[in-house]
Design a protein around this motif. Structure first.
Motif, short mmCIF file in Angstrom:
data_model
loop_
_atom_site.label_atom_id
_atom_site.label_comp_id
_atom_site.label_asym_id
_atom_site.label_seq_id
_atom_site.Cartn_x
_atom_site.Cartn_y
_atom_site.Cartn_z
N THR A 16 42.58 -16.74 35.91
CA THR A 16 42.23 -17.68 34.86
C THR A 16 41.26 -17.04 33.88
O THR A 16 40.84 -15.90 34.07
CB THR A 16 41.60 -18.95 35.49
OG1 THR A 16 41.34 -19.90 34.47
CG2 THR A 16 40.32 -18.62 36.25
N ALA A 18 38.05 -18.59 30.87
CA ALA A 18 37.45 -19.74 30.18
C ALA A 18 38.16 -19.98 28.85
O ALA A 18 38.61 -19.04 28.20
CB ALA A 18 35.97 -19.48 29.96
N CYS A 20 40.99 -21.47 28.37
CA CYS A 20 42.45 -21.49 28.49
C CYS A 20 42.86 -22.89 28.94
O CYS A 20 42.59 -23.27 30.07
CB CYS A 20 42.88 -20.43 29.51
SG CYS A 20 44.55 -20.61 30.16
N HIS A 21 43.47 -23.67 28.03
CA HIS A 21 43.77 -25.07 28.39
C HIS A 21 44.82 -25.16 29.47
O HIS A 21 44.77 -26.06 30.31
CB HIS A 21 44.14 -25.90 27.15
CG HIS A 21 45.49 -25.60 26.59
ND1 HIS A 21 45.72 -24.53 25.77
CD2 HIS A 21 46.67 -26.24 26.75
CE1 HIS A 21 47.01 -24.51 25.44
NE2 HIS A 21 47.60 -25.52 26.02
N CYS A 23 45.07 -23.11 31.90
CA CYS A 23 44.32 -22.80 33.12
C CYS A 23 43.58 -24.04 33.62
O CYS A 23 43.56 -24.31 34.82
CB CYS A 23 43.32 -21.67 32.88
SG CYS A 23 44.09 -20.12 32.38
N GLU A 24 43.02 -24.80 32.69
CA GLU A 24 42.30 -26.01 33.06
C GLU A 24 43.25 -27.02 33.70
O GLU A 24 42.92 -27.66 34.69
CB GLU A 24 41.59 -26.61 31.84
CG GLU A 24 40.42 -25.76 31.38
CD GLU A 24 39.95 -26.10 29.96
OE1 GLU A 24 40.31 -27.18 29.45
OE2 GLU A 24 39.21 -25.28 29.39
N GLU A 25 44.46 -27.14 33.12
CA GLU A 25 45.46 -28.05 33.69
C GLU A 25 45.85 -27.59 35.09
O GLU A 25 45.97 -28.40 36.01
CB GLU A 25 46.70 -28.11 32.79
CG GLU A 25 46.46 -28.83 31.48
CD GLU A 25 47.66 -28.72 30.54
OE1 GLU A 25 48.76 -28.35 30.99
OE2 GLU A 25 47.48 -29.01 29.34
N ARG A 27 44.07 -25.82 37.14
CA ARG A 27 42.93 -26.02 38.04
C ARG A 27 42.88 -27.47 38.51
O ARG A 27 42.62 -27.75 39.68
CB ARG A 27 41.63 -25.65 37.31
CG ARG A 27 40.42 -25.66 38.20
CD ARG A 27 40.52 -24.52 39.21
NE ARG A 27 39.31 -24.34 39.98
CZ ARG A 27 39.05 -24.94 41.14
NH1 ARG A 27 39.90 -25.76 41.66
NH2 ARG A 27 37.93 -24.71 41.77
N ASP A 28 43.16 -28.41 37.60
CA ASP A 28 43.20 -29.83 37.98
C ASP A 28 44.29 -30.06 39.02
O ASP A 28 44.11 -30.82 39.98
CB ASP A 28 43.45 -30.72 36.75
CG ASP A 28 42.24 -30.79 35.84
OD1 ASP A 28 41.14 -30.41 36.27
OD2 ASP A 28 42.41 -31.22 34.68
N GLU A 43 39.30 -17.57 42.96
CA GLU A 43 39.49 -17.73 41.52
C GLU A 43 38.99 -16.46 40.84
O GLU A 43 37.86 -16.04 41.07
CB GLU A 43 38.72 -18.96 41.05
CG GLU A 43 39.11 -19.39 39.66
CD GLU A 43 38.60 -20.80 39.33
OE1 GLU A 43 38.17 -20.98 38.18
OE2 GLU A 43 38.64 -21.69 40.19
#
Length: 89
Positions: A16, A18, A20-21, A23-25, A27-28, A43
């Motif tokens: 991942t 920072a 990166c949208h 990546c955020e999805e 991660r959720d 991670e």
């Protein structure tokens, strides 16, 4: 002690970075999976290593489960659940 032998925990590597949208999805989604089955998460921020950055920069997020299942880019929850061998709901 006669405890039932637990299956070995899945090993999950998540590449991942920072901002990166996708990546955020992803991660959720990993958090949602964690609520259903335990796993060990490593991670890795691709910017921490130039070789990793070159390999994954256009592919992140990348999720590897037990060194074999590879999901990358726009990850769908059903594909991730399948990688964890969870039945989709």
């Amino acid at each position: 002690m006669n405890r039932a032998k637990e299956p070995p925990q899945l090993q999950v590597t998540f590449y991942t970075k920072a901002g990166c949208h996708l990546c955020e999805e992803a991660r959720d989604m990993l958090d949602d999976i964690a609520a259903q089955t335990p796993y060990e998460l490593t991670e890795i921020d691709i910017r921490s290593n130039p070789e990793i950055f070159e390999e994954y920069r256009y592919r992140i997020p990348v999720i590897i489960v037990n060194n074999d299942t590879l999901l990358e880019g726009r990850i769908e929850f059903r594909d991730l659940a399948k990688a964890f061998q969870l039945s989709c709901f």
